[in-house]
Design a protein around this motif. Sequence first.
Motif, PDB file in Angstrom:
ATOM      1  N   VAL A  49      57.391  38.828  41.364  1.00  8.38           N
ATOM      2  CA  VAL A  49      57.413  40.250  41.696  1.00  8.38           C
ATOM      3  C   VAL A  49      56.338  40.975  40.892  1.00  8.38           C
ATOM      4  O   VAL A  49      56.266  40.840  39.675  1.00  8.38           O
ATOM      5  CB  VAL A  49      58.796  40.866  41.393  1.00  8.38           C
ATOM      6  N   ASN A  50      55.481  41.709  41.604  1.00  6.02           N
ATOM      7  CA  ASN A  50      54.476  42.549  40.952  1.00  6.02           C
ATOM      8  C   ASN A  50      55.042  43.961  40.846  1.00  6.02           C
ATOM      9  O   ASN A  50      55.099  44.704  41.821  1.00  6.02           O
ATOM     10  CB  ASN A  50      53.176  42.543  41.761  1.00  6.02           C
ATOM     11  N   TRP A  51      55.452  44.327  39.638  1.00  9.15           N
ATOM     12  CA  TRP A  51      56.128  45.615  39.448  1.00  9.15           C
ATOM     13  C   TRP A  51      55.179  46.800  39.589  1.00  9.15           C
ATOM     14  O   TRP A  51      55.645  47.943  39.708  1.00  9.15           O
ATOM     15  CB  TRP A  51      56.814  45.656  38.087  1.00  9.15           C
ATOM     16  N   ASN A  52      53.898  46.570  39.534  1.00  8.90           N
ATOM     17  CA  ASN A  52      52.938  47.670  39.667  1.00  8.90           C
ATOM     18  C   ASN A  52      52.539  47.935  41.117  1.00  8.90           C
ATOM     19  O   ASN A  52      51.783  48.859  41.396  1.00  8.90           O
ATOM     20  CB  ASN A  52      51.683  47.372  38.843  1.00  8.90           C
ATOM     21  N   PRO A 105      60.304  52.457  37.530  1.00  7.46           N
ATOM     22  CA  PRO A 105      59.298  53.215  36.779  1.00  7.46           C
ATOM     23  C   PRO A 105      58.127  52.326  36.363  1.00  7.46           C
ATOM     24  O   PRO A 105      58.327  51.167  35.969  1.00  7.46           O
ATOM     25  CB  PRO A 105      60.071  53.708  35.552  1.00  7.46           C
ATOM     26  N   PRO A 106      56.905  52.839  36.456  1.00  8.07           N
ATOM     27  CA  PRO A 106      55.739  52.026  36.068  1.00  8.07           C
ATOM     28  C   PRO A 106      55.628  51.886  34.557  1.00  8.07           C
ATOM     29  O   PRO A 106      56.128  52.713  33.799  1.00  8.07           O
ATOM     30  CB  PRO A 106      54.563  52.837  36.636  1.00  8.07           C
ATOM     31  N   VAL A 107      54.970  50.825  34.139  1.00 10.51           N
ATOM     32  CA  VAL A 107      54.671  50.607  32.718  1.00 10.51           C
ATOM     33  C   VAL A 107      53.163  50.738  32.558  1.00 10.51           C
ATOM     34  O   VAL A 107      52.408  49.856  32.973  1.00 10.51           O
ATOM     35  CB  VAL A 107      55.150  49.219  32.258  1.00 10.51           C
ATOM     36  N   PRO A 108      52.692  51.844  31.960  1.00 12.80           N
ATOM     37  CA  PRO A 108      51.253  52.116  31.947  1.00 12.80           C
ATOM     38  C   PRO A 108      50.455  51.323  30.917  1.00 12.80           C
ATOM     39  O   PRO A 108      49.240  51.429  30.881  1.00 12.80           O
ATOM     40  CB  PRO A 108      51.194  53.617  31.633  1.00 12.80           C
TER      41      PRO A 108
END
Length: 723
Positions: free
Chosen positions: A606-609, A619-622
């Motif tokens: 899974v690509n969370w971005n 929520p994204p992780v920057p």
Amino acid sequence: MHTQGQYYVVARPIHSEDSFQKTYEKIYIRRKTLLDHVTDYLTWDSKRAKNAALSLMPIIGWLRIYRLKEWLLNDIASGVSTGLVAVLQGLAFSLLASLPASYGLYTAFFPAIVYFFLGTSRHISVGSFPVLSLMVGQVVTRLVPDAGPAANITGFEGLTPNEQRVLVASSVTFLTGLIQLGMGLLQAGFIVIYLSDTLVSGFTAAAAILILVSQLKFILGLTVPGISGPLSLIYTLEKIFSQITSTNICDLVMSMVIMLAVFVVKEINDKYKSKLPVPIPIEVIMTIIACGVSYGFNFKERFRIDVVGQMVKGYESPMLPNVEVMECSIAEAIPMAIVGFAVGFSVAKVFAVKHDYVIDGNQELVAFGASNIVGASFRSFVASTALSRTAVQESTGGKTQIASLVSAMMAMIVTVAIGFLLEPLPKSVLGALVIINLKGMLLQVTEVPYLWGRDRLDCVVWLGTCVASILLGIELLTVVFKAQFPRCAVMANISGTDLYRSRKDYLCISEPGVMIFRIPSPIFFANIEFFRTKLTEAVGFSPLRVLRKRNKALRKIRKMLKKGSLLVTRRGILATGSSPIDESEDERNMEDLDLPSDYSDLPVQVNWNSQLPANICVPPVPIHSLVLDFAAVSFLDMSAMKSLKAALKEFIRVDVEVYIVSCDVDILDKLYSCKFFDDEIRTSMFFPTLHDAMMYVQKKQDNTRKDKLNDVYIQAEVSSTQL
């Protein structure tokens, strides 16, 4: 992490601080003056008024999102279970406060009603707490002793000894509430951070020992006057052993049977809590049996045992506190206010983190203060919360304070209608229930060998606190404040150098996806939560919240794959239809959401971005790397070490690489000896300098980008071959 054979070369002028300031101009930032802060505080608009209303009445916030169909039945069922426990604990803990047992029912009712409107926690059960009850009892026995005349206080005239004791308890409770309310209005909620885990553990262990000794007279059926002040433990034990031959065998046998049964069933509840729909209410069951047996066989007359006796029926009119009692008890009321808030806030925080909502320390002070003030007016004693009672409320499905409201209604029903059924209950049964509920507090003694092997200074603090509290009395405990609020900073590189400065103060170059966070002070129990809060603010997201969202998303993806709602293709996971997703979250095994994400049974990564299918939002992780500058960290205690380890794991579990730089050698040695390192936190994340870590991060990211380009090239080659 492999760094051997990698080098960096830096060529720059040698700088003194003076030459550095001339070369790199510092950015001027106008800081707010006291007048600015006062002006901001006094400036109100509609938005601020709305926020103030929500802050002072948190019930408005959670009632707006209340899911009536999903939560109401859970809250009612939880409230009934919690109410039964609250009634029994109120009766039992009132003995610790040296009051008639029935007054514990008032403490189970009035404070819970007030907290329902003013409290920010949705899960804690407000009512009696054994340590606070004992502290109230020491004031009561000092001013109205069992043997001898009461203190010369105006307002005692014409009152029976029990009425005098109720007046003392309600007056000291009123004063405790005033102190808590004042602290809340003065925004003093931060005071809880000055109570280290070690100090609180030693204090509560000492209180548990004092409570245990105080209940022996009920277990053995002896007449022992209440004793307060220094060496009260020794004097109480002396009087108990001098009468040991007069032990009431019926009380002793009944107490031992009760404690054995409750202990065994509680162990079963803990072992099979995932399989049991609700914990077995063994305290309630044993109390009903004890009441029935005592009444049926007339234990009071036949075996001369002491029973609860006549219960107060209904509620009495409000009363004013006695000013002289308040003047005499100010020294005890201050630690009661602090301990009551610290316990309540700590328990509330545990469940707030578990269920992902925010609590406000200052508003909690206001809520506890108002609860105690109102409760004192109706003859209750100091209230906080108990972890065991709150755990029952949460584990039986309680979602909001409506469960506490139902619990308070249960206490009201007993007070108004069926309290007479508890009159034949032996006091030895209540004493047994008090002692068996001390298990968790007494087991804190097992921390001593661990602390001695890991951190002897913390061990000395624990032993000193425990011994002093036992011998001198817990009302004499003084907390020493020694922490400060450090100015944490986000760092970045000065262009063309290996120097790093605060981004606020200089024009620096920030590496994309990298956060450099500097902690300019020792880290210990008093500032570790402040440090974690500032770190979360700096990175712009809560890693624990992101982890939970990811694990919830994985649960949904697995369910949809199983149902065929998602299809695995070469382009990733695609939704095959518009079948609705069940948004109701299965909250069983909530602890699993805090574990590392498990992708082993998924056919793809899974690509969370990227955009996820079926409107799944995470929520994204920057950032991809977090660098913690420990150059100014000269000390790290056990409390902070545990919290730091938890914080690092939260970031690691959301795929953020963590690096710690410039760590003192003695601290590293301490981390080794305390078994700080494991499969997730490794020694390879430590670097001698900040620039070493940054060079490594840049090199690693370059390699990652090259690998991605190679993967794209290979995929293109495969596609062209197939064509």
